[in-house]
Design an enzyme around this catalytic site. Structure first.
Site, PDB file in Angstrom:
ATOM      1  CB  SER A   7       0.607  14.854  32.003  1.00 40.51           C
ATOM      2  OG  SER A   7      -0.481  15.511  32.597  1.00 40.51           O
ATOM      3  CG  ASN A   8       4.994  12.384  32.583  1.00 39.21           C
ATOM      4  OD1 ASN A   8       5.859  13.000  31.982  1.00 39.21           O
ATOM      5  ND2 ASN A   8       4.531  12.783  33.769  1.00 39.21           N
ATOM      6  CE1 TYR A  52      -1.904  16.119  37.193  1.00 45.14           C
ATOM      7  CE2 TYR A  52      -2.883  14.855  35.406  1.00 45.14           C
ATOM      8  CZ  TYR A  52      -1.800  15.492  35.961  1.00 45.14           C
ATOM      9  OH  TYR A  52      -0.596  15.503  35.292  1.00 45.14           O
ATOM     10  CE  LYS A 105       0.650  14.324  39.050  1.00 48.05           C
ATOM     11  NZ  LYS A 105       0.829  13.873  37.664  1.00 48.05           N
ATOM     12  CB  SER A 124       1.376  18.999  38.655  1.00 42.48           C
ATOM     13  OG  SER A 124       1.073  17.630  38.741  1.00 42.48           O
ATOM     14  N   GLY A 146       2.846  16.507  42.761  1.00 43.86           N
ATOM     15  CA  GLY A 146       2.880  16.123  41.359  1.00 43.86           C
ATOM     16  C   GLY A 146       4.238  16.220  40.712  1.00 43.86           C
ATOM     17  CB  VAL A 179       1.693  11.292  40.934  1.00 47.07           C
ATOM     18  CG1 VAL A 179       1.625  10.706  39.528  1.00 47.07           C
ATOM     19  CG2 VAL A 179       0.637  10.667  41.838  1.00 47.07           C
TER      20      VAL A 179
END
Length: 317
Positions: free
Chosen positions: A67-68, A158, A186, A188, A212, A229
């Site tokens: 996403s980043n 994810y 992952k 988040s 996350g 992460v």
């Protein structure tokens, strides 16, 4: 699935023995930002420069196109080129996770194969969400099973509900953890009860849970997560690796003290100011941040000052 078995053998990953995972994801992974030039083209030279600086940080590996990394704003060709660039810059023993999730199963499989060909070790596959009302447990299990079957590299699920509006159901996670080519998730969402339950219910499988976010990293480790992460690792990589080390050594008081100093900076570069804030903070610590790709815009001067104050108040500047 035969392709994934051959891949693991050629990389010396082997098969699970006892409780040891076939591919150990334990440690910290920064989800790399994608550098852009002032004209909003991908700046591969600046990406390589950041990677050289990260080489001195004891990361377990790196994540490209999370996403980043402004993944939704990149073309398919740019996505593959970014992963190729990162792979060329890394030593072979440094794991590279690459985002390959698309809205359709077919497109996800095609991009996952391309990521493997570009040098990714693991595919990080976000939940499809455009038709999220139809993304039932059965639909998501079918989607990820098809991807896992077709992928030449291991797959990590994810779940990022803040971006997708969809939490991957825990029932789906439990089912997918049994797939031989799906090795982790992952998560988040920040629900520690959920993370602990995932660790507990998949403990007999070759499956690992990754936090996350840096804000709940210690809590995630306390319930059995394998690694993290964390966006903040782009800025404060060494402190996050130190937190990982303290948790593994059972030095909980020192870990708590460090975790407390990371919460506000992490919130600032994620939910408060997002990627523009993350890229601005990177510049204060010797990395290239640069602009985001439109429609993401820069911070205002007042926001920059608030961001700087947050890092200063916690002893990082």
């Amino acid at each position: 699935m035969a392709a994934s078995v051959a891949y693991r053998q050629c990389r010396g990953l082997g098969t699970p023995q006892g409780s040891e995972p076939s591919l150990n994801l334990g440690g910290i992974f920064p989800p790399l930002t994608t550098p852009f030039s002032p004209t909003q083209e991908v700046d591969y030279a600046q990406l390589e420069g950041n990677l050289r600086r990260y080489a001195s940080v004891p990361f377990r590996g790196l994540v490209a196109l999370g996403s980043n990394g402004e993944y939704p704003y990149l073309t398919s060709r740019e996505r593959v080129e970014v992963v190729s660039c990162v792979r060329r810059a890394l030593p072979r023993d440094c794991l590279l996770l690459a985002g390959s999730g698309c809205e359709s199963t077919q497109a996800t499989i095609e991009l996952t194969v391309s990521m493997a060909e570009a040098g990714a070790d693991v595919a990080l596959v976000v939940t499809p969400c455009y038709y999220r009302g139809a993304m039932t447990t059965a639909a998501l299990v079918h989607h990820y099973t098809e991807v896992g079957d077709a992928s030449p590299i291991p797959v990590v699920l994810y779940s990022v509900p803040a971006n997708t509006g969809l939490d991957l159901p825990i029932e789906a996670v439990i089912t997918l953890a049994q797939h031989p080519n799906i090795i982790g998730i992952k998560d988040s969402g920040g629900d520690i009860t959920r993370m602990g339950l995932m660790v507990h219910t998949t403990r007999q499988e070759d499956f690992q849970v990754l936090a996350g976010s840096a804000s709940f990293l210690l809590a995630s480790y306390a319930v059995g997560a394998s690694g993290g992460v964390c966006a903040l690792a782009n800025v404060l990589g060494d402190p996050l690796c130190q937190l990982d080390h303290l948790c593994r050594k059972g030095q909980w008081q020192e870990a708590r003290d460090l975790q407390h100093r990371l919460i506000e900076p992490n919130m600032a570069v994620t939910r408060r100011f997002g990627i523009p804030g993350l890229k601005k903070a990177m510049e204060w610590f010797g990395y290239y941040g640069g602009p985001c790709r439109a429609p993401l815009g820069p911070l205002s001067p007042a926001q920059v000052e608030e961001l700087r104050s947050t890092f200063s108040a916690n002893g990082w500047l």
